[in-house]
Design a protein around this motif. Sequence first.
Motif, short mmCIF file in Angstrom:
data_model
loop_
_atom_site.label_atom_id
_atom_site.label_comp_id
_atom_site.label_asym_id
_atom_site.label_seq_id
_atom_site.Cartn_x
_atom_site.Cartn_y
_atom_site.Cartn_z
N PHE A 21 0.84 -1.20 0.00
CA PHE A 21 0.00 0.00 0.00
C PHE A 21 0.87 1.25 0.00
N VAL A 22 0.43 2.28 -0.73
CA VAL A 22 1.23 3.49 -0.92
C VAL A 22 0.97 4.56 0.13
N ASP A 23 0.05 4.29 1.07
CA ASP A 23 -0.31 5.29 2.08
C ASP A 23 -1.08 4.59 3.20
N ASP A 24 -1.28 5.30 4.31
CA ASP A 24 -2.21 4.83 5.34
C ASP A 24 -3.62 4.87 4.76
N GLY A 25 -4.49 4.04 5.29
CA GLY A 25 -5.88 4.09 4.82
C GLY A 25 -6.66 2.84 5.10
N ILE A 26 -7.75 2.67 4.38
CA ILE A 26 -8.63 1.51 4.50
C ILE A 26 -8.96 1.02 3.09
N CYS A 27 -8.91 -0.29 2.89
CA CYS A 27 -9.12 -0.86 1.55
C CYS A 27 -10.39 -1.69 1.50
N SER A 28 -11.10 -1.57 0.38
CA SER A 28 -12.33 -2.35 0.17
C SER A 28 -11.99 -3.80 -0.15
N THR A 29 -13.02 -4.62 -0.27
CA THR A 29 -12.82 -6.00 -0.71
C THR A 29 -12.43 -6.01 -2.19
N LEU A 55 -3.63 -6.98 -24.01
CA LEU A 55 -3.69 -8.11 -23.09
C LEU A 55 -4.14 -7.72 -21.68
N PHE A 56 -3.91 -6.46 -21.25
CA PHE A 56 -4.39 -6.05 -19.93
C PHE A 56 -5.91 -6.20 -19.82
N PHE A 57 -6.59 -6.09 -20.96
CA PHE A 57 -8.05 -6.16 -20.97
C PHE A 57 -8.54 -7.59 -21.23
N ARG A 58 -7.62 -8.49 -21.52
CA ARG A 58 -7.97 -9.88 -21.74
C ARG A 58 -7.59 -10.76 -20.55
N ASN A 59 -6.52 -10.37 -19.83
CA ASN A 59 -6.00 -11.21 -18.77
C ASN A 59 -6.86 -11.19 -17.51
N LYS A 60 -6.66 -12.21 -16.69
CA LYS A 60 -7.25 -12.24 -15.36
C LYS A 60 -6.78 -11.01 -14.58
N ARG A 61 -7.69 -10.39 -13.82
CA ARG A 61 -7.31 -9.22 -13.05
C ARG A 61 -8.21 -9.06 -11.82
N GLU A 62 -7.72 -8.30 -10.88
CA GLU A 62 -8.45 -8.04 -9.65
C GLU A 62 -8.32 -6.56 -9.32
N TRP A 63 -9.36 -5.98 -8.72
CA TRP A 63 -9.29 -4.56 -8.37
C TRP A 63 -10.04 -4.25 -7.08
N CYS A 64 -9.66 -3.14 -6.47
CA CYS A 64 -10.32 -2.68 -5.26
C CYS A 64 -10.09 -1.19 -5.10
N ILE A 65 -10.86 -0.57 -4.24
CA ILE A 65 -10.71 0.86 -3.93
C ILE A 65 -9.98 1.00 -2.60
N PHE A 66 -8.91 1.80 -2.63
CA PHE A 66 -8.17 2.09 -1.41
C PHE A 66 -8.48 3.52 -0.98
N HIS A 67 -9.01 3.67 0.22
CA HIS A 67 -9.34 4.97 0.77
C HIS A 67 -8.10 5.51 1.48
N SER A 68 -7.27 6.19 0.72
CA SER A 68 -5.99 6.69 1.21
C SER A 68 -6.19 7.89 2.15
N ILE A 82 -4.88 0.39 7.63
CA ILE A 82 -3.67 -0.10 6.97
C ILE A 82 -2.59 0.97 7.08
N LYS A 83 -1.35 0.54 7.31
CA LYS A 83 -0.23 1.44 7.38
C LYS A 83 0.50 1.51 6.03
N LYS A 84 1.05 2.67 5.72
CA LYS A 84 1.83 2.88 4.50
C LYS A 84 2.95 1.84 4.43
N GLY A 85 3.06 1.18 3.27
CA GLY A 85 4.08 0.16 3.08
C GLY A 85 3.66 -1.23 3.48
N THR A 92 -3.42 -10.49 0.72
CA THR A 92 -3.14 -10.83 2.11
C THR A 92 -3.63 -9.78 3.10
N TYR A 93 -4.16 -8.67 2.62
CA TYR A 93 -4.65 -7.62 3.50
C TYR A 93 -6.04 -7.98 4.04
N THR A 94 -6.46 -7.30 5.10
CA THR A 94 -7.80 -7.48 5.65
C THR A 94 -8.67 -6.30 5.22
#
Length: 295
Positions: free
Chosen positions: A170-178, A200-213, A242-245, A235-237
Amino acid sequence: MIKYYNRKSKKYEIEQVAGDTYLNWIYSSPIGMRFLELLIKKKIFSKLYGHFCDKKSSKKKISSFVKDFNIDLSCCEKKINDFECFNDFFTRKLIPASRPINTDINSVVSPGDGKLLAYKNINLNNVFNIKGYSYSLSDLINNNEVASTFEGGSCIILRLCPTDYHRFHFVDDGICSTTTKIKGDYYSVNPIALKKIPDLFFRNKREWCIFHSKHFGELLHVEVGATCVGSILQTYTPDKNIKKGSEKGFFKFGGSTTILFFKRNSIVIDQDLIEQTNNGYETQILMGEKIGKKF
């Protein structure tokens, strides 16, 4: 040949590509391309290879891989003989001191090691312009509502080579969604493959979430899988402080990509990264290194 900019030495260098002969054959020959479409891009191929890399018998690959690609193991938590299998080595954890986190609250840091491209003032309907075709952020995450909030913002694309440290942070302190998961193919993300399969970025398997920095507002994390990436493991909850880094997750064997989108007027990406991207070069970056600042 892949040339990139080494930010530390301020020189251009040539990337050592794991499996470059294989990649060139697969993505450059008619037979290789047919083999790619029939088998290699399929989940089963990466799953089987990932299973092999989880077996103890794969441990014998580690020494030659370290030697061939001059991988520095002095910064690892484990010694070379302590790894239980190749994936244990591939997903190796590092000694915290080897990747110091820039602690300035106004600094944006890299989420991982790799080769970075950086963009500002992004057009959501033309996030990637590939061979005359435009691909939108909505195409990438399959969500128009979320995508629309990042119009005019900034974007970084961090490509992790098979030789890189493969945990992302993570690039900052904050809270991350599922995390939202999108099924897809398993093309390589190496520039060799991008020349032949540019979307290929639009064809490959991918995952995303919103991080509230805490300091930079909402940002979008996207992880893209690739050939032989058996898994993207988060591996995050979710919904916890969440702490930066802090570690967000890791990729099992294979080259992979992490993409971050920032909203308009939230950050200013370092100018040298923008300039190298505009000149057509990726920049080598380490996790925790400053890549921008608060707007």
